[in-house]
Structure formats: structure tokens, C-alpha cells
Motif scaffolding. Structure first.
Motif, short mmCIF file in Angstrom:
data_model
loop_
_atom_site.label_atom_id
_atom_site.label_comp_id
_atom_site.label_asym_id
_atom_site.label_seq_id
_atom_site.Cartn_x
_atom_site.Cartn_y
_atom_site.Cartn_z
N ASP A 83 0.84 -1.19 0.00
CA ASP A 83 0.00 0.00 0.00
C ASP A 83 0.88 1.25 0.00
O ASP A 83 1.57 1.53 0.97
CB ASP A 83 -0.92 0.00 1.23
CG ASP A 83 -1.74 1.28 1.34
OD1 ASP A 83 -1.93 1.95 0.30
OD2 ASP A 83 -2.20 1.60 2.45
N HIS A 84 0.83 1.99 -1.09
CA HIS A 84 1.63 3.22 -1.22
C HIS A 84 0.84 4.45 -0.75
O HIS A 84 1.18 5.58 -1.11
CB HIS A 84 2.06 3.42 -2.67
CG HIS A 84 3.05 2.40 -3.14
ND1 HIS A 84 4.41 2.59 -3.08
CD2 HIS A 84 2.87 1.16 -3.67
CE1 HIS A 84 5.04 1.53 -3.56
NE2 HIS A 84 4.11 0.64 -3.92
N GLY A 85 -0.19 4.22 0.04
CA GLY A 85 -1.01 5.33 0.51
C GLY A 85 -2.25 5.52 -0.31
O GLY A 85 -3.08 6.38 0.00
N LYS B 172 -5.82 4.95 1.46
CA LYS B 172 -6.32 6.12 2.19
C LYS B 172 -6.97 7.11 1.22
O LYS B 172 -8.05 7.64 1.48
CB LYS B 172 -5.17 6.80 2.95
CG LYS B 172 -5.60 8.04 3.73
CD LYS B 172 -4.42 8.66 4.45
CE LYS B 172 -4.86 9.92 5.20
NZ LYS B 172 -3.72 10.57 5.90
N VAL C 205 2.78 -2.06 4.50
CA VAL C 205 2.46 -0.64 4.63
C VAL C 205 3.77 0.12 4.74
O VAL C 205 4.77 -0.40 5.23
CB VAL C 205 1.55 -0.35 5.85
CG1 VAL C 205 0.19 -1.00 5.68
CG2 VAL C 205 2.20 -0.82 7.15
N SER D 289 4.07 3.24 6.24
CA SER D 289 4.14 4.13 7.40
C SER D 289 3.02 3.79 8.37
O SER D 289 2.10 3.03 8.05
CB SER D 289 4.01 5.59 6.94
OG SER D 289 2.70 5.83 6.43
N ASP E 176 0.83 5.87 9.28
CA ASP E 176 -0.36 6.50 8.71
C ASP E 176 -1.08 5.54 7.77
O ASP E 176 -2.32 5.46 7.79
CB ASP E 176 0.06 7.77 7.96
CG ASP E 176 -1.14 8.58 7.47
OD1 ASP E 176 -1.89 9.10 8.31
OD2 ASP E 176 -1.32 8.68 6.24
N ASN E 177 -0.34 4.79 6.98
CA ASN E 177 -0.94 3.77 6.10
C ASN E 177 -1.64 2.70 6.92
O ASN E 177 -2.75 2.27 6.59
CB ASN E 177 0.14 3.10 5.25
CG ASN E 177 0.63 3.97 4.13
OD1 ASN E 177 0.46 5.18 4.15
ND2 ASN E 177 1.27 3.38 3.14
N GLU F 165 -0.65 11.16 -0.43
CA GLU F 165 0.76 11.15 -0.03
C GLU F 165 1.00 10.09 1.04
O GLU F 165 0.24 9.95 1.99
CB GLU F 165 1.16 12.52 0.51
CG GLU F 165 2.63 12.84 0.37
CD GLU F 165 3.05 13.01 -1.09
OE1 GLU F 165 3.63 12.04 -1.64
OE2 GLU F 165 2.79 14.06 -1.68
N SER F 166 2.08 9.34 0.88
CA SER F 166 2.39 8.29 1.84
C SER F 166 3.83 8.40 2.31
O SER F 166 4.10 8.87 3.41
CB SER F 166 2.15 6.91 1.22
OG SER F 166 2.49 5.89 2.12
N GLY G 279 0.73 12.24 5.63
CA GLY G 279 1.20 10.90 5.34
C GLY G 279 2.26 10.46 6.33
O GLY G 279 2.19 10.74 7.53
#
Length: 404
Positions: free
Chosen positions: A135-137, A140, A165, A167, A169-170, A298-299, A320
Motif C-alpha cells: 500500500d503506497h497510501g 487512504k 504498509v 508508514s 499513517d498507512n 501522499e504516503s 502521510g
């Protein structure tokens, strides 16, 4: 292992750059294929040409003339539509092509990148081959922008065998969809340490004095990356200091060309250098990297990693995974700034830039932290983590009751 990496398209972007690096590194010890789903066929094969010879890139649209086939299929669909029938020929052919490829190469594992590729793989795979999504963001982004309904996203998570993931955040964004037994692993995108350049430096090309302070930005040429806000902040800086400062902008698009045309009186200080296949040539001559992005998807932006790889501190927005990217032992390799009304705060960008202009010791301190913060993005650590996670998923898949 025989690994198939799938991706929605191979146009310029952070996910695509990472896929090239990951595939190239994995291919040293494994058999690696890359399946380009070509959801957005383009005639430019620049990225395809960057894969090494031992990575086979497979595309639904032929690399020689992707747009010609796309146009032909579009005309055919329109002709059929006139008969009152709705037949999505491209979808049917892409599905058949993908299923044929899977039967031909018989891989051990599929690693899918970007939401549209993930959805395509899950909907069309006919074998029990384990699927690991990176998952590159975009999950989300897809969720927040309501580009897909919950059931469609849930179907992906119900089929996949693992997810990477980039981060925290992801991880938070996908939490509502992840099943209790789905393996989740945080792995930072990796890059190799840059090698010293022997060519003429960017400063020399642009005739920038050695004692001038250079700020720079590398990103896709879309408005949401914060180009206009950075330029506005830099203009404020020039009015607030006597020290010579320059701004180098690396990227290309119609948006950026229009932006450049509106600033023809600033050409001696603001340098639009266009697209660069190897932005390291420019990053090397930056003193500070900037990324005031407010892009919803943004990730873990590659620009920040590349700034850090050169020991360049960064000025970037708090979205991100950017804040955790810039941290080392509770110290930040630069300044993170807040967004205001959904965009980067211009005054905050200018203030951070002036901090470096007025305090050389701070610039040196943050540069040292940047070198240390980069260690978590070392490509060797990244690839080892992927290999171990793939092996973990394979073992779990082979020993699960459904496979006995």
C-alpha cells in the motif's frame, strides 16, 4: 522464489520508481516478472527501459504501440455500443491476458502495487497463488475520495495473504479493512546510497555561486505537490534577506510550464530545470530539499528519501508518513509544517527557509540528522524485509488448512 510484481501503470511516480528498484534488487536472487496492467497506456517507454535485463516486463498493451491498440479497441467498443450492446472488450482481453500469463509462468507469489492493480489481480486470479499487496497510501486516498465502495475494498482484503504498509499513517487507514489473521508488515521504501557524480554540478550548469544557499524540490508536476506555495514562500524570503539564495525546481508538466511563464522576471533566482530521469544530479547541489505537498494520497514520498540520502535536511508538510520519515532518535532532519485551508502554509515555509539562511549551524546540525534518518531507507534492509515477509506468507499459505 518466482515472483510476479503487478502495478497499475508505469508512468512516472514514486510507486513506479520503487517497483523498479525492488524488482532489480530481488532479481539478483530470485526470478522476477513485472506485469504492467496498462490502465493508462502511454507511448513513452522511459520507465520500462530502466528495468535490468533479468527482469521481464509484461504488458497488456504492446510497448511499441500501446495507444494505437487502445484507440482501436475504443472504436470497436463504440461500434458495438451502436447495436445496443455494452461489451467492455479491453476488460475482457486484459483479464484473459493476465490469466494466460499466470498459467504460463507459474509464480510462487504475487506482489501487487497500487489500488487498481490490486483490485484487478483479486478479481481475475484463478489460482491459489498468495498475493501480497504493497500500500503506497492509495487506499487512504481511495477511501477518503470515495473512489470505491467499502465492499469492493473489503473484497481485496478478504483475498490477499499479506500487506506491506509504508508508514504508521498507512496502517491506520487500512485497519478497518484488515482481517484479524492478515499479516501486516511495515517496510520503508528503500534506495541505494547515491554515488558521487563526476559530471558538471547543477550549480555550475545554472551559474549559481558556491556561497549561495540553494533550496530545491523534486516532485511530479501536479499542483497538489505545493509548487506555487513554495515559490510564494521563496519570494518572501528574497525580500527578507540580503544573502543570495536560489530555488531549483525539478519536474515537468503543463501546469509547471504555465507557472514558469508567469515568473519570467525571476529566472535568475528560480530555476525550472524540467524532468530528470536521475534527479540525484540536482539533489546533490541542494542545501535544503523542500516538499510542501498537500496531495491526499501522499504516503512515503521518494523525494524526502532522496534528500535524506544526500544528507540534505527537508522542509515538508505534516501529512502521510513524512513526519516519521524525518525523525531519528526523536530529532527531526528539518522542519515539518502544517497545512492551512488544505494547502501548505506559505508563511511557515518561508520562516523555515529563513532559519537556515540566518543560522548556518542549524543547517549543519540538521544535515547530520538527515544522514542518520536515511539509514531506515537503505535498499538492502528493505529488500531483506520483503524477502522475509514473502517467505513468511508462503509458509503460512502452504500450511493453511485450505492448502492441505
Amino acid at each position: 522464489m518466482k515472483i510476479l510484481i503487478t502495478i497499475s501503470h508505469l508512468m512516472t511516480g514514486g510507486a513506479q520508481t520503487f517497483v523498479i528498484r525492488l524488482a532489480s534488487a530481488l532479481a539478483k536472487h530470485h526470478t522476477v516478472y513485472v506485469y504492467n496492467c496498462n490502465f493508462f497506456p502511454i507511448a513513452d517507454n522511459t520507465l520500462v527501459d530502466r528495468f535490468p535485463d533479468n527482469v521481464k516486463v509484461i504488458s497488456f498493451f504492446p510497448p511499441s504501440s500501446p495507444n494505437l491498440l487502445n484507440q482501436a479497441l475504443t472504436k470497436l467498443e463504440r461500434l458495438i455500443a451502436k447495436t445496443g450492446k455494452k461489451v467492455k472488450i479491453r476488460e475482457k482481453l486484459r483479464k484473459l491476458h493476465f490469466q494466460f500469463i499466470l498459467k504460463q509462468i507459474k509464480v510462487d507469489l504475487i506482489n501487487s502495487h497500487l489500488y487498481h492493480a490490486d483490485k484487478f489481480v483479486v478479481e481475475n486470479i484463478q489460482v491459489s497463488t498468495p498475493v501480497v499487496v504493497t500500500d503506497h497510501g492509495d487506499y487512504k486516498y481511495v477511501i477518503e475520495q470515495q473512489l470505491s465502495d467499502r465492499s469492493s475494498t473489503q473484497k481485496i482484503f478478504n483475498r490477499i495473504n499479506g500487506i506491506v504498509v509504508l508508514s504508521e499513517d498507512n496502517a491506520t487507514a487500512i485497519a478497518p479493512y484488515a482481517t484479524s489473521n492478515l499479516p501486516i508488515k511495515k517496510i520503508y521504501n528503500g534506495v541505494a546510497l547515491p554515488q558521487p557524480q563526476k559530471t558538471i554540478s547543477g550549480r555550475e550548469k545554472l551559474k549559481i555561486p558556491k556561497d549561495a544557499l540553494v533550496f530545491g524540490m523534486v516532485a511530479r508536476g501536479i499542483q497538489e505537490k505545493g509548487w506555487a506555495e513554495l515559490i510564494q514562500a521563496f519570494q518572501q524570503v528574497l525580500h527578507a534577506t540580503q544573502r543570495e539564495a536560489h530555488l531549483i525546481l525539478v519536474g515537468d508538466s503543463e501546469y509547471l510550464r504555465n507557472l514558469k511563464a508567469s515568473l519570467n522576471d525571476m529566472a535568475d533566482k528560480i530555476h525550472f530545470v524540467g524532468y530528470s530521469a536521475d534527479p540525484n544530479d540536482w539533489i546533490e547541489c541542494f542545501d535544503v530539499g523542500v516538499l510542501p505537498t498537500y496531495f491526499d494520497g501522499e504516503s512515503l514520498p521518494y523525494s524526502i528519501i532522496e534528500y535524506l540520502s544526500f544528507g540534505k535536511p527537508a522542509i515538508a508538510t505534516e501529512i502521510g508518513g513524512i513526519p516519521e520519515m524525518m525523525i531519528h532518535n526523536a530529532q527531526t532532519a528539518g522542519f515539518t509544517i502544517k497545512t492551512q485551508a488544505g494547502k501548505a502554509n506559505v508563511s511557515s515555509i518561508a520562516h523555515a527557509m529563513l532559519q537556515y539562511i540566518n543560522n548556518p549551524a542549524l543547517l549543519n546540525q540538521h544535515s547530520q540528522i538527515a544522514q542518520q534518518a536515511f539509514e531506515k531507507f537503505n535498499i538492502e534492509n528493505c529488500v531483506k524485509s520483503y524477502e522475509l515477509f514473502f517467505q513468511q506468507v508462503l509458509v503460512h499459505h502452504r500450511t493453511s488448512p485450505d492448502q492441505k
